[in-house]
Design an enzyme around this catalytic site. Structure first.
Site, PDB file in Angstrom:
ATOM      1  CD  GLU A 177      -4.476  -1.340   3.574  1.00 63.94           C
ATOM      2  OE1 GLU A 177      -3.418  -1.639   2.977  1.00 63.94           O
ATOM      3  OE2 GLU A 177      -4.589  -1.413   4.813  1.00 63.94           O
ATOM      4  CG  HIS A 180      -0.506   0.231   2.517  1.00 63.72           C
ATOM      5  ND1 HIS A 180      -1.056  -0.341   3.642  1.00 63.72           N
ATOM      6  CD2 HIS A 180       0.520   0.995   2.989  1.00 63.72           C
ATOM      7  CE1 HIS A 180      -0.428   0.062   4.721  1.00 63.72           C
ATOM      8  NE2 HIS A 180       0.548   0.874   4.350  1.00 63.72           N
TER       9      HIS A 180
HETATM   10  C1  F6R Z   1       1.440   6.521   6.300  1.00 65.80           C
HETATM   11  C2  F6R Z   1       1.630   5.878   5.012  1.00 65.80           C
HETATM   12  C3  F6R Z   1       1.780   4.400   4.941  1.00 65.80           C
HETATM   13  C4  F6R Z   1       3.118   3.963   5.546  1.00 65.80           C
HETATM   14  C5  F6R Z   1       3.258   2.447   5.480  1.00 65.80           C
HETATM   15  C6  F6R Z   1       4.576   1.973   6.041  1.00 65.80           C
HETATM   16  O1  F6R Z   1       1.318   7.905   6.118  1.00 65.80           O
HETATM   17  O2  F6R Z   1       1.662   6.539   4.031  1.00 65.80           O
HETATM   18  O3  F6R Z   1       1.718   3.991   3.606  1.00 65.80           O
HETATM   19  O4  F6R Z   1       4.156   4.562   4.817  1.00 65.80           O
HETATM   20  O5  F6R Z   1       2.204   1.857   6.169  1.00 65.80           O
HETATM   21  O6  F6R Z   1       4.616   2.237   7.387  1.00 65.80           O
HETATM   22  P1  F6R Z   1       5.975   2.039   8.207  1.00 65.80           P
HETATM   23  O7  F6R Z   1       6.916   3.046   7.684  1.00 65.80           O
HETATM   24  O8  F6R Z   1       5.596   2.309   9.629  1.00 65.80           O
HETATM   25  O9  F6R Z   1       6.423   0.648   7.964  1.00 65.80           O
END
Ligand code: F6R
Length: 239
Positions: free
Chosen positions: A141, A136
């Site tokens: 999603e 995503h």
């Molecule tokens: C949140 C977003 C999400 C996150 C993804 C990865 O603003 O855009 O797409 O980038 O869920 O999250 P982390 O970096 O916490 O693994």
């Protein structure tokens, strides 16, 4: 796609901050797109360092964040408003910041207003992205349609599990969010995606080498004219 693989996340974060520095130095009134989650944290720290060192200035720049949980107030420490304030906004001098409103009574209207606001600033110049384990981007999603603007999304089980680390327990993780759509993201003039760690290697492989398919929302980035992936070795392991 331009893909750069680093030995470690410190280098990756410095490179990401350099891309933002270049953007601000060449266009001080840039419209910047920001992401939350763990992936960009070090990049924000590096941007703050460059600001404190007088290398970059955000005073003419505005920002738009990708997403926010629905039903979570700005003041809540688990909100993305709070995250951005804590990680970046309170440390620099952005002219104006925007984060989607997760408390609006009329979410459909709120989504259209966010799209209109982005358009009124002329669109996003440079968008920072992380990536979910399921591919995503923002909170779009798998199976989100590529042509969607800002929208209400149901978070998948894998995203809820991944985000439980920010909450006391899994039941507390919101099940819905408001997110810029894939179309908003794709329209950014320049995109930089940061990913580190082994748990991102499949998503990165599918993004770079897989079919362009809504099942992997990030796969659309293969078609973007100016998209850079900054990866550590673990995230790049399958490439
Ligand atoms: C949140 C977003 C999400 C996150 C993804 C990865 O603003 O855009 O797409 O980038 O869920 O999250 P982390 O970096 O916490 O693994």
């Amino acid at each position: 796609m331009n893909i750069v693989v680093f030995e470690n996340t410190d280098q990756l974060a410095k490179a990401c901050a350099c891309i933002f520095a270049h953007q601000l130095l060449t266009k001080p009134n840039s419209v910047l797109g920001f992401a939350t989650g763990s992936s960009p944290i070090k990049s924000y720290e590096e941007m703050v360092k460059l600001f404190r060192d007088g290398v970059i200035d955000f005073k003419e720049a505005v920002s738009f964040n990708l997403d926010e949980y629905i039903g979570v107030s700005e003041e809540s420490p688990v909100s993305y408003h709070y995250f951005m304030h804590d990680m970046l906004f309170r440390h620099v001098n952005l002219k104006k910041t925007h984060v989607p409103n997760g408390l609006d009574k009329d979410m459909e209207k709120s989504c259209r207003e966010y799209d209109a606001l982005i358009a009124s600033f002329g669109g996003i110049d440079l968008q920072l992205l992380g990536i979910g384990r399921n591919g995503h981007i923002g909170f779009n999603e798998p199976d989100s349609i590529f042509s969607a603007g800002t929208q209400v999304v149901q978070l998948t089980k894998s995203t809820i599990e991944a985000n439980t680390r920010f909450f006391d327990k899994e039941e507390d993780v919101p099940k819905t969010a408001i997110s810029m759509g894939v179309k908003n993201i794709f329209k950014a003039r320049k995109i930089v995606l940061v990913a580190n760690g082994e748990d991102k290697k499949e998503a990165i492989f599918n993004t770079v080498k897989g079919e362009i398919d809504p099942k992997v929302p990030a796969s659309i980035l293969q078609l973007h004219p100016d998209c850079t992936l900054l990866l550590d070795k673990a995230a790049a392991a399958l490439l």
